[in-house]
Design a protein around this motif. Structure first.
Motif, short mmCIF file in Angstrom:
data_model
loop_
_atom_site.label_atom_id
_atom_site.label_comp_id
_atom_site.label_asym_id
_atom_site.label_seq_id
_atom_site.Cartn_x
_atom_site.Cartn_y
_atom_site.Cartn_z
N TYR A 49 0.84 -1.20 0.00
CA TYR A 49 0.00 0.00 0.00
C TYR A 49 0.87 1.25 0.00
CZ TYR A 49 -3.71 -3.29 1.15
OH TYR A 49 -4.59 -4.33 1.13
N ASN A 50 1.94 1.24 0.79
CA ASN A 50 2.84 2.39 0.83
C ASN A 50 3.50 2.63 -0.52
OD1 ASN A 50 2.32 2.92 3.54
ND2 ASN A 50 4.00 1.64 4.26
N PHE A 51 3.83 1.54 -1.21
CA PHE A 51 4.44 1.68 -2.53
C PHE A 51 3.44 2.21 -3.54
CE2 PHE A 51 6.76 -0.62 -6.18
CZ PHE A 51 7.66 0.41 -6.33
N GLU A 52 2.19 1.81 -3.42
CA GLU A 52 1.16 2.25 -4.36
C GLU A 52 0.84 3.74 -4.24
OE1 GLU A 52 -2.40 -0.11 -4.20
OE2 GLU A 52 -1.64 -1.49 -5.73
N ILE A 53 1.12 4.34 -3.10
CA ILE A 53 0.87 5.78 -2.97
C ILE A 53 2.17 6.57 -2.99
CG2 ILE A 53 -1.35 5.52 -1.80
CD1 ILE A 53 0.08 6.14 0.84
N GLY A 54 3.26 5.93 -3.41
CA GLY A 54 4.52 6.63 -3.54
C GLY A 54 5.15 7.03 -2.22
N LYS A 55 4.75 6.38 -1.14
CA LYS A 55 5.26 6.74 0.19
C LYS A 55 6.66 6.18 0.41
CE LYS A 55 3.72 6.77 5.02
NZ LYS A 55 2.64 6.32 5.97
N ILE A 56 6.99 5.10 -0.28
CA ILE A 56 8.33 4.53 -0.19
C ILE A 56 8.91 4.39 -1.60
CG2 ILE A 56 7.88 3.30 1.97
CD1 ILE A 56 7.58 0.73 0.32
N SER A 57 10.22 4.31 -1.68
CA SER A 57 10.90 4.22 -2.97
C SER A 57 10.93 2.79 -3.48
CB SER A 57 12.33 4.74 -2.82
OG SER A 57 13.09 3.84 -2.01
N GLU A 58 11.34 2.63 -4.73
CA GLU A 58 11.51 1.30 -5.30
C GLU A 58 12.54 0.50 -4.50
OE1 GLU A 58 12.36 1.30 -9.46
OE2 GLU A 58 10.68 2.61 -9.96
N ILE A 59 13.63 1.15 -4.13
CA ILE A 59 14.68 0.47 -3.37
C ILE A 59 14.15 -0.02 -2.03
CG2 ILE A 59 16.90 0.77 -2.21
CD1 ILE A 59 17.68 2.70 -4.45
N ASP A 60 13.38 0.84 -1.34
CA ASP A 60 12.81 0.45 -0.05
C ASP A 60 11.84 -0.72 -0.22
OD1 ASP A 60 14.23 2.39 1.30
OD2 ASP A 60 12.60 3.88 1.19
N PHE A 61 11.03 -0.67 -1.28
CA PHE A 61 10.07 -1.74 -1.56
C PHE A 61 10.79 -3.06 -1.79
CE2 PHE A 61 7.70 -4.11 -4.90
CZ PHE A 61 6.55 -4.40 -4.19
N ILE A 62 11.79 -3.03 -2.64
CA ILE A 62 12.53 -4.26 -2.96
C ILE A 62 13.26 -4.79 -1.73
CG2 ILE A 62 14.51 -5.13 -4.28
CD1 ILE A 62 13.55 -3.27 -6.58
N ASN A 63 13.90 -3.91 -0.98
CA ASN A 63 14.63 -4.35 0.21
C ASN A 63 13.70 -4.94 1.26
OD1 ASN A 63 17.14 -3.67 -0.79
ND2 ASN A 63 17.17 -1.65 0.16
N GLU A 64 12.50 -4.39 1.38
CA GLU A 64 11.54 -4.92 2.34
C GLU A 64 11.13 -6.34 1.94
OE1 GLU A 64 9.24 -4.80 5.77
OE2 GLU A 64 10.54 -3.18 5.04
N LEU A 65 10.91 -6.56 0.65
CA LEU A 65 10.55 -7.90 0.20
C LEU A 65 11.72 -8.87 0.33
CD1 LEU A 65 8.34 -7.21 -2.95
CD2 LEU A 65 7.62 -7.82 -0.65
N LYS A 66 12.91 -8.39 0.06
CA LYS A 66 14.09 -9.25 0.22
C LYS A 66 14.23 -9.71 1.66
CE LYS A 66 17.99 -8.22 -1.81
NZ LYS A 66 19.17 -7.47 -2.31
N SER A 67 13.90 -8.83 2.60
CA SER A 67 14.03 -9.17 4.01
C SER A 67 13.04 -10.23 4.46
CB SER A 67 13.86 -7.90 4.88
OG SER A 67 12.50 -7.48 4.89
N MET A 68 11.98 -10.45 3.66
CA MET A 68 10.97 -11.44 4.01
C MET A 68 11.35 -12.84 3.51
SD MET A 68 7.55 -9.28 3.07
CE MET A 68 7.34 -7.60 3.65
N SER A 69 12.43 -12.93 2.77
CA SER A 69 12.86 -14.21 2.21
C SER A 69 14.12 -14.70 2.91
CB SER A 69 13.13 -14.06 0.71
OG SER A 69 13.75 -15.21 0.18
N ASN A 70 14.26 -16.01 2.98
CA ASN A 70 15.47 -16.58 3.58
C ASN A 70 16.45 -17.09 2.53
OD1 ASN A 70 14.15 -18.82 2.66
ND2 ASN A 70 13.98 -19.86 4.64
N ILE A 71 16.18 -16.75 1.26
CA ILE A 71 17.09 -17.22 0.21
C ILE A 71 17.82 -16.07 -0.50
CG2 ILE A 71 15.68 -19.29 -0.18
CD1 ILE A 71 14.69 -18.04 -2.76
#
Length: 208
Positions: A49-71
């Motif tokens: 939701y934060n990414f959809e309203i431009g509240k966070i950057s692409e880098i922040d979005f990608i890093n957040e998703l990376k942190s949810m993975s163990n690979i």
């Protein structure tokens, strides 16, 4: 459509074909699970939701998703998985928009984000005789205006910004939550659930 002067259209699932299951499956392959609802209209994590309203950057979005993975997936892996839901825009939809613009004011109102935008705009431009965004009187992308559906504010913003009478304005979307809010604001609404966009507009079967 006799009483309709303006048409507001959703993008994904209405004009643009999507397959949300592609992204769900690709995320699972990257060790990222249970984040997107099966309909593609809801998420279980605020980062989307934060990414959809431009509240966070692409880098922040990608890093957040990376942190949810163990690979430890790469940024390219995340981007590819995120974009895998995007399919194509049928030429019949482009032709319909070109014809509709001769008789109505038409607007695009889309919940999207900068990564998806960079993916679908070049693809859409190749399908059109003019840049895709020029098919519409105005385009509104959630990540650019800081508002998203189904918040009431985005509908009021659209109406006020363009001086539209809601009773003369038809809103077409595939999300029932967006449809309910638009109806509450006073727009005519049509829930796009199946069939072609042309049929949905020409036969007015779902207008309420």
């Amino acid at each position: 459509m006799n009483n309709i002067k303006n048409v507001v259209l959703d993008l994904g699932g209405v004009i643009l074909n999507l397959n949300v299951a592609n992204t769900i499956n690709e995320f699972k392959r990257l060790g990222i699970r249970n984040l997107i609802g099966n309909t593609g209209h809801d998420y279980t994590h605020s980062v989307f939701y934060n990414f959809e309203i431009g509240k966070i950057s692409e880098i922040d979005f990608i890093n957040e998703l990376k942190s949810m993975s163990n690979i430890n997936p790469s940024a390219e892996d995340i981007t590819r998985a995120w974009n895998s839901m995007i399919l194509d825009i049928p030429k019949t939809n482009i032709d319909l928009l070109l014809n509709l613009k001769n008789t109505h004011r038409i607007f695009l109102l889309s919940n999207t984000n900068s990564i998806h935008y960079k993916k679908f705009i070049p693809m859409a431009d190749r399908k059109c005789s003019v840049p895709f965004n020029e098919l519409f009187d105005e385009v509104y992308y959630s990540h650019e205006i800081g508002l998203r559906k189904p918040d009431k504010e985005i509908f009021n913003f659209l109406l006020q910004e363009n001086g539209l009478n809601p009773k003369e304005t038809l809103f077409i979307d595939d999300s029932i939550d967006n449809i309910k809010m638009a109806k509450e604001v006073g727009l005519k609404v049509s829930h796009f659930s199946k069939g072609s966009l042309e049929k949905n507009i020409s036969k007015n079967e779902n207008i309420i």
